[in-house]
Design an enzyme around this catalytic site. Structure first.
Site, short mmCIF file in Angstrom:
data_model
loop_
_atom_site.label_atom_id
_atom_site.label_comp_id
_atom_site.label_asym_id
_atom_site.label_seq_id
_atom_site.Cartn_x
_atom_site.Cartn_y
_atom_site.Cartn_z
N HIS A 146 98.89 49.94 17.23
CA HIS A 146 99.58 50.78 18.22
C HIS A 146 100.61 51.69 17.57
CE1 HIS A 146 97.82 48.15 21.31
NE2 HIS A 146 98.21 47.15 20.55
N SER A 267 106.57 76.99 4.51
CA SER A 267 106.78 77.66 5.80
C SER A 267 107.22 79.09 5.56
CB SER A 267 107.86 76.91 6.59
OG SER A 267 108.36 77.70 7.64
N LYS A 273 109.93 73.12 3.53
CA LYS A 273 108.73 72.50 4.09
C LYS A 273 107.63 72.30 3.05
CE LYS A 273 108.00 71.71 7.88
NZ LYS A 273 107.59 72.67 8.95
N GLU A 280 95.59 68.58 7.83
CA GLU A 280 95.60 69.07 9.21
C GLU A 280 94.32 69.85 9.52
OE1 GLU A 280 99.18 71.29 9.74
OE2 GLU A 280 100.49 69.53 9.57
#
Length: 452
Positions: A146, A267, A273, A280
């Site tokens: 979970h 970024s 970043k 992704e």
């Protein structure tokens, strides 16, 4: 008002089916040789056809081939060019075959090839996973259910979970390859051909293990393509699950891993970043493979026997699936070896208070307490620690004994590694069991050789 010629592009497939040129030419060469062997065409014509097809292949590969969209597809473009090169003999090549069994052959030849490439690529991914497991074999980390920290596991055990997933993917692809390994050539348009062809010779020349048993089925079904795309969808699902974990683990909140710079991006406005864009994108590309699969299933579901032009729509989604799967496999095979595990971080979390609650319940079971009762004791004890802001490891023994007099100093010997080591059953995360799993994986890869 538009006339019919304005819509001619609607039927054209050459812009995507041209990638089958090698398979189409190989099938034509074998067919010409078979026709000559059977005395259906002359030896000189067959030799001219074979030589002409070699020139066509060279022109395509050098970029000099004169593709003509008005001829609609790959087959007619090659046949027209062959006629330009060798004259009327080219017209004998299509004796005893149809474009229906020709394209079915091309697709089966192509799918066998791409399955071999996909399996070889997945073997490379498995080797990368095994390398990570070996590098961090003794590192214990939090296991999750979970998305909540649950029990300690070895990092190597976690990596080998994906090894097993990809092993099943390889099995599915191999199954698909066996069912695709059937020669359709000789089925004609739908009913067979009225010539004494030698289909066994064709199967031998083209490396097929068997010939199709029913001409109508052979030219009209694409279930082998669906099967490949379904196997690819499952494989992409496994890559997507791994991507999700890599994305989470690379975040500041987790801080479990660091990906190599070439597999992260910055970024446009935030210089700090390190976005895990490759993971992704793999997660996102999984959806397009699902869509390709559903598109083909929908195309096939209402087709009567035998060939229908709808089957022209079997290729673009299939090719997209092939390209997406192959590039995703290549990315992960390159990305995984550069993954750096932040061992101090994962080990510190693996040993945190709540991670050992189940082991403390098992400790009470070992002293004769029924598991459900031990579970209830530990639930109350964990609630007490949360209320007091104290870790189980720091709880005084007197406080332990308030919840059960069976607790003794042994509770302080329960650690994350001890927890993992206690799971010493087949398939468990105990170091010895994990070592066995790694040895088994090495044997699998050794037996697989180059992966194909």
């Amino acid at each position: 008002m538009n006339n019919a010629n304005d819509f001619s592009a609607y039927t054209v497939s050459i812009h995507y089916d041209r990638r089958l040129y090698r398979q189409d030419i190989a099938g034509s060469v074998a067919h010409a040789q078979m026709l000559a062997k059977q005395g259906i065409i002359g030896e000189e014509d067959a030799a001219a056809i074979v030589d002409g097809l070699a020139i066509v292949k060279q022109e395509i590969e050098s970029g000099d081939f004169p593709w003509d969209a008005s001829l609609e597809d790959l087959h007619m473009n090659i046949e027209r060019r062959l006629h330009q090169l060798i004259g009327p003999a080219a017209g004998r090549l299509h004796t005893g075959r149809s474009r229906n069994d020709q394209i079915a052959l091309d697709m089966r030849l192509y799918i066998r090839e791409v399955i071999g490439e996909a399996v070889a690529g997945l073997r490379a991914v498995q080797r990368a996973l095994l390398g990570l497991a070996r590098r961090y074999q003794q590192v214990v980390m939090p296991g999750y259910t979970h998305l909540q920290r649950a029990q300690p596991v070895l990092f190597a055990h976690h990596m080998m979970a994906y090894f097993e997933m990809f092993q099943r993917d390889i099995g599915r692809l191999d199954d698909c390859r066996r069912r695709a390994d059937v020669l359709p050539l000789g089925s004609g348009a739908l009913a067979g051909v009225p010539y004494p062809t030698d289909r066994e010779f064709l199967a031998w020349e083209l490396g097929f293990s068997s010939i199709s048993a029913n001409s109508m089925d052979a030219v009209s079904d694409r279930d082998f393509v669906v099967e490949f795309m379904a196997a690819a969808a499952l494989c992409m699902m496994h890559f997507s699950r791994m991507s999700e974990e890599l994305i989470l683990w690379a975040s500041g909140e987790f801080g479990f891993i660091r990906l190599a710079d070439e597999f992260t991006t910055g970024s446009s406005i935030m210089p700090q970043k390190r976005n895990p864009d490759f993971a992704e994108l793999a997660r996102g590309k999984t959806g397009r493979v699902y869509g390709d699969l559903m598109g083909l299933l929908t195309t096939l579901k209402g087709l009567p026997l035998t060939y229908n032009r709808d089957l022209q729509e079997d290729k673009e989604g299939f090719f997209d699936t092939v390209d997406t799967l192959q590039t995703t496999i290549a990315v992960f095979a390159a990305m995984l070896p550069g993954l750096e595990l932040q061992t101090e971080r994962v080990e510190s979390l693996a040993g945190e208070s709540g991670m050992l609650a189940t082991d403390l319940a098992d400790y009470l079971v070992g002293k004769g307490v029924p598991f459900r009762e031990a579970h209830g004791i530990m639930r109350e004890l964990c609630r007490h620690c949360d209320d007091e802001g104290i870790k189980l490891q720091d709880l005084p023994l007197d406080d332990y004994r308030r919840f059960s007099p069976l607790f003794d100093n042994g509770v302080y010997g329960i650690t994350a590694m001890a927890s993992a080591a206690a799971r010493d059953n087949p398939g468990g995360t105990a170091p010895g069991r994990v070592a066995e799993a790694l040895a088994r994986a090495e044997q699998i890869l050794e037996e697989a050789g180059d992966g194909a």
